[in-house]
Enzyme design. Structure first.
Site, PDB file in Angstrom:
ATOM      1  N   HIS A  61      33.416  42.679  26.628  1.00  0.00           N
ATOM      2  CA  HIS A  61      32.790  42.449  27.941  1.00  0.00           C
ATOM      3  C   HIS A  61      31.470  43.196  28.070  1.00  0.00           C
ATOM      4  CE1 HIS A  61      34.023  46.227  30.073  1.00  0.00           C
ATOM      5  NE2 HIS A  61      35.111  46.149  29.349  1.00  0.00           N
ATOM      6  N   ASP A  67      32.864  51.623  26.816  1.00  0.00           N
ATOM      7  CA  ASP A  67      33.519  50.598  27.656  1.00  0.00           C
ATOM      8  C   ASP A  67      32.470  49.735  28.334  1.00  0.00           C
ATOM      9  OD1 ASP A  67      35.364  49.160  29.112  1.00  0.00           O
ATOM     10  OD2 ASP A  67      35.830  50.775  30.494  1.00  0.00           O
ATOM     11  N   GLU A 110      34.759  41.949  33.477  1.00  0.00           N
ATOM     12  CA  GLU A 110      36.084  42.427  33.091  1.00  0.00           C
ATOM     13  C   GLU A 110      36.549  43.513  34.049  1.00  0.00           C
ATOM     14  OE1 GLU A 110      39.108  44.954  31.047  1.00  0.00           O
ATOM     15  OE2 GLU A 110      37.159  45.533  31.826  1.00  0.00           O
ATOM     16  N   GLU A 111      35.604  44.362  34.455  1.00  0.00           N
ATOM     17  CA  GLU A 111      35.993  45.546  35.225  1.00  0.00           C
ATOM     18  C   GLU A 111      36.535  45.198  36.610  1.00  0.00           C
ATOM     19  OE1 GLU A 111      36.502  48.153  33.876  1.00  0.00           O
ATOM     20  OE2 GLU A 111      35.109  48.532  32.253  1.00  0.00           O
ATOM     21  N   ASP A 117      37.881  45.960  23.017  1.00  0.00           N
ATOM     22  CA  ASP A 117      37.635  46.702  24.264  1.00  0.00           C
ATOM     23  C   ASP A 117      38.406  48.014  24.241  1.00  0.00           C
ATOM     24  OD1 ASP A 117      36.832  47.450  26.777  1.00  0.00           O
ATOM     25  OD2 ASP A 117      38.140  46.065  27.852  1.00  0.00           O
ATOM     26  N   HIS A 174      35.020  55.149  32.461  1.00  0.00           N
ATOM     27  CA  HIS A 174      34.576  54.850  33.836  1.00  0.00           C
ATOM     28  C   HIS A 174      33.833  56.017  34.482  1.00  0.00           C
ATOM     29  CE1 HIS A 174      37.849  51.488  34.501  1.00  0.00           C
ATOM     30  NE2 HIS A 174      37.156  51.322  33.380  1.00  0.00           N
TER      31      HIS A 174
END
Lengths: 459, 459
Positions: free
Chosen positions: B270, B282, B316-317, B344, B415
Site C-alpha cells: 500500500h 509501513d 490500506e490504513e 506489508d 504509525h
C-alpha cells in the site's frame, strides 16, 4: 599484590597503618542499611512525587521554585535535624514558544527544541536554506556556502563526548561563517522521533545566532535532501530568551553527627532539570537517592560520628551555579568537609564509585565499598566526582562520584521528553539507595577522615 | 514423512504428481535473481525518494496524490510494459491542528495524535477531568465516574493484538458511559515520548466523541496522578474532521507474461501511509520491495510465462478501500489471478511467507520458496495474506503474505513519527527484494497455476 608498583605497595602499607578494618559494628551496620534499603519504597515514592506532581524544574523557573518548596517540606518530614535553603543567583533562561518546519522542496514539521542559553529568532521567525554538514571539518571546507544559511550538524553518533561538541559550540562555528541559525542532530544514539536539549555556549566575539536540536530522523531527512541537491528551506520561530537575574536556592538538610557534628559528609545531587521530560534519571534519581540514603540512616537510628549533609543543587544544567554558590557560602568550612559524594548518573544498576582526590582516598573508599560487591558497587576508580561538588572538590574536599550503568540506555532519555518516571526501575533505585547509604555511613563513621592531598589548598 | 497424517501424505502424493521439480532453468533463474538483488540499490534509492521527497501520504491527501504521480513516473521509467491508475473513492479524513495539555494539578503539554476517522473537539476545545482506567473491565466497574470525563485507557503492553482494541473501540466504550473524549496509551511497547496513531471506529448507536493517542510517558503520568487522587484536568483541541468524498487511485503496472499474459501474479503493497512519519516500513518498504522485485525480472530479461502485476494500493490504513476497488474493477478476472502476494510487514529480516488458500497451494509455495532458505525466507505457513489483497483472496485467489521479523522493533516505529527512512537497513531491504522477486518468478513461471480450493467461488 602481584602487579602492584613500588609506590602502590608503599601506599598500601601506609593505608594499612591508617585504616581501621571494616568489620564489627560498621560491617553490621552495612548489612542493616542494605537490608532496609532493599525492602523500602520511600525513594521511589518520593521520586514519583517529584516527577509527576512537580514535573520539570528548569533552573530559576516557577516549577523549580515549587520543587524547592517540595524538597524542604519533604526533608523536614523525613526527620532531618535541620533543613534550610541557600540563595543562588542565576540568569534565568526562558524557552518560550518554538516551532520549525521545512517549507521546500516538501513541507513537513520539524520536531525541535532550542538549546539552553540560545537566543531566539526575530518574533516573526526566520527562513533560510539549509547547509547540512557532517562535522566541523566539512563546515570549514564549505565555509563559503554557510553565508545566510541555517547550518545543520549531522554527525553520526559515536558517543556523547564527541557529539556534544556540536551542541556546545556549533552555533558559534556556524556564525563564524555567516550562518543565521544552527541546528544540530540531537545528541543521542537512538531516537523514536525524540528531540534532546542541553546547554550551549557562545563565543563572545561572534554574532549570537539561534540554536536548536532536531531529531535524528529530521536531521537525516534534511541531510539527504541536501545531498540530492534539493536545497531544503527551513522556517524557524524560537521564543528563547534570557529573562534577567533571579534568586533561586540550593536546599540543604543535615543529619547531625554523633561525635563530630562539625565534620561533614556531603551527599549531593541536582534538583533542577531540563524542561522536556520530568528529569527522572537526570537528576530526580540522584535527589531521591541522596535524600533516601540519609533518611534511611535516621530511620534505622544509625547516627554516625560525623554529620551527613544532603545538598540539592540548583542549576547544574546551566553550568553549576548552585555548586559555585555552595562553595562561596562555605568557603571557610572546606576543611570540615570530609567527603563530597555526588549522584548524577541516573538510577540504573549500581556500578561503583569514582574518587577525585588523594590516592590514599581512592584506596580507602575502595575498602569502605568492598562490602557492596554483591550489589555491583565495589568498583572504585580514580575519576571525576560531578559538576555540583566540583568547586569544593577543586578546593580540596575528596570527591566521590556515584556511578550507575544503564547499558547505553541513559543517552536514549537524556535531556529529552522521555526522561520520565516510567523509566525508573524501583529495584535498581533501591539498590542505589543502599550503596550510597552504606558508603555514606562508612565515611561518616570512619575514625579517621578520608586522606587529603597534603598540597591541597584549604581555605 | 515421519509424523505426517494420512491426509497429509495423500496431499503430498497428490502434489508430487502435480508439481514440476524446482530444478534446471527455474533454479538457475533464482540464483540470478538473488545475486542481482543483493548487489542492487534501486529499491533503497526508490524508497528514499518516496520517504524523503514525497514524505507522508495520508489516504486521499494532496501528498498521496503526489505519491501516485511519483509512482506512475517511477514505474514507467523502470520499464514496465504498461502503467495506469484505477480510481478509488474514499472519504478523506483531515487531521487538522491538534493540541492538548494537562491544566491541573500541574500544567504540562500532552504529546498526542488524533486517531484516524476521529471527530474533532469543538473549535474552542474541551476541558474535563480524566478518568484513567486500565482496561474495559475497569471502565465498566467505574461507569458512573465516566460521565462528562475524558476516559484514558492505559493498559500495559501485552502485544499489538490486545492493545489495539482500545484504539479501535475505546471511544465508543467511553461514550457509552457518558464520556466527552477518549485518550489511549499509544499502541506500542517502547516509547521515547513517541505518539502512535492508527484508525478507529465508532459504534453507530453511540455519540461520536473525539479520540486521540498520547505517549506511554504521558499516559502513565496521568494515570499515576489519578491514582494519587489528584484529579487531573485536561484540555484538548482537535481539528480532526471528515472532508467528504475524494477520488484517489491505485497504481497498477504490468510486466507482460511471455506465454500466458492473461494470467496474473499480483504483487501488492500500500502506497498510503500515516502522516506522522514518512511511512518507511509501513508501507513504503512494501512498495519498494514489490516494485523492485518486478523491475529486477525486467532488468535481468527474465520474462516469465505469466504477467507479473504490481499494484500499489490506496487507503490500506483506513480499512482497505483500495483493495476493495481493485476487486470491484477486476471481479470478472479473479480466475485469471494465479496468486496475490502482499508485502506489508516492513523491510526487516525476511521470515518467509504465509499462504491463504488451498492446502496444496501452501505446499507448492513451500516448494517454490525452498531455495530461499539461506535468505531466511523458506518458512511457509498457512496464514493471512494482507488487507489489500483480502477482497480478491476471499473471492478465491491464493493469497501470499510476505513476512519479515523485526525482533519486536516494528511496533516501536509503527504509525509513529519514527517510521522514517533512517530505520531502513539497505541490506535487509535487498534481501526482501531478492526473496519476493524469486518467488514471484517461480509463481509466474510454474507450468501449473497454484492449486485453488475446488469450492472457491470464481466470479
Amino acid at each position: 599484590m602481584r602487579g602492584m608498583s613500588v609506590p602502590a605497595v608503599a601506599l598500601a602499607v601506609a593505608l594499612a597503618v591508617l585504616a581501621m578494618p571494616v568489620t564489627g559494628p560498621a560491617a553490621c551496620a552495612t548489612g542493616r542499611i542494605v537490608g532496609a534499603a532493599l525492602v523500602d519504597d520511600w525513594a521511589y515514592d518520593t521520586l514519583g512525587e517529584l516527577c509527576d506532581r512537580i514535573g520539570q524544574r528548569l533552573a530559576g523557573s516557577p516549577r523549580m521554585a515549587a520543587a524547592i518548596d517540595w524538597a524542604v517540606a519533604t526533608l523536614a518530614r523525613a526527620g532531618f535535624d535541620s533543613v534550610w535553603t541557600e540563595a543562588v543567583t542565576i540568569t534565568r533562561w526562558v524557552r518560550g514558544e518554538e516551532e520549525g518546519q521545512v517549507v521546500a522542496p516538501v513541507a513537513f514539521p520539524l520536531r525541535l527544541t532550542a538549546l539552553g542559553t540560545s537566543v531566539g529568532t526575530p518574533a516573526a521567525g526566520l527562513e533560510a536554506e539549509v547547509l547540512a554538514v557532517r562535522d566541523f571539518a566539512e563546515l570549514d571546507e564549505r565555509a563559503g556556502e554557510a553565508v545566510r544559511r541555517i547550518v545543520l550538524f549531522d554527525e553520526p553518533w559515536e558517543g556523547y563526548g564527541k557529539s556534544v561538541r556540536y551542541r556546545w559550540r556549533g552555533a558559534s562555528a556556524a556564525a563564524r561563517h555567516g550562518a543565521v541559525a544552527c541546528l544540530i542532530r540531537s545528541v543521542t544514539g537512538n531516537s523514536l522521533a525524540t528531540p534532546h536539549t542541553g546547554v550551549m555556549s557562545y563565543v563572545d566575539s561572534l554574532p549570537r545566532i539561534p540554536a536548536a536540536a532536531i531529531t535524528i530522523e529530521d536531521a537525516g531527512r534534511l541531510h539527504r535532501l541536501c545531498d540530492r541537491g534539493l536545497r531544503p528551506r527551513v522556517q524557524l520561530r524560537l521564543g528563547a530568551h534570557a529573562a534577567g537575574e533571579v534568586t533561586s536556592a540550593n536546599v540543604v538538610a543535615d543529619l547531625r553527627g554523633r561525635e563530630r557534628p562539625q565534620e561533614i559528609v556531603l551527599l549531593g545531587a541536582h534538583l533542577d532539570s531540563w524542561d522536556l521530560g520530568t528529569g527522572a534519571h537526570d537528576d530526580g534519581a540522584g535527589c531521591a537517592i541522596v535524600m533516601g540514603a540519609a533518611r534511611l540512616l535516621h530511620e534505622l537510628g544509625l547516627r554516625p560520628r560525623r554529620t551527613v549533609r544532603v545538598v540539592l543543587f540548583e542549576s547544574e544544567e546551566f553550568g553549576g551555579q548552585g555548586g559555585e554558590a555552595y562553595h562561596e557560602a562555605h568557603a571557610g568550612e572546606i576543611a570540615r568537609h570530609v567527603a563530597a559524594l555526588e549522584s548524577d548518573s541516573g538510577a540504573f544498576a549500581p556500578d561503583g564509585f569514582s574518587v577525585r582526590g588523594d590516592s590514599l582516598a581512592v584506596l580507602r573508599v575502595r575498602e569502605l565499598a568492598a562490602p557492596l560487591a554483591h550489589l555491583g558497587a565495589a568498583a572504585v576508580v580514580s575519576g571525576g566526582a560531578g559538576v555540583d561538588v566540583g568547586p569544593i572538590v577543586r578546593a580540596g574536599v575528596p570527591g566521590i562520584g556515584h556511578r550507575t550503568d544503564s547499558g547505553g540506555r541513559y543517552m536514549d532519555y537524556h535531556h529529552s521528553p522521555a526522561d520520565t518516571f516510567d523509566k525508573i526501575d524501583p529495584a535498581e533505585l533501591a539498590r542505589n539507595v543502599a550503596v550510597v547509604a552504606a558508603l555514606a555511613f562508612a565515611l561518616a563513621e570512619d575514625p579517621q577522615p578520608l586522606p587529603r592531598r597534603s598540597e591541597d589548598p584549604v581555605q
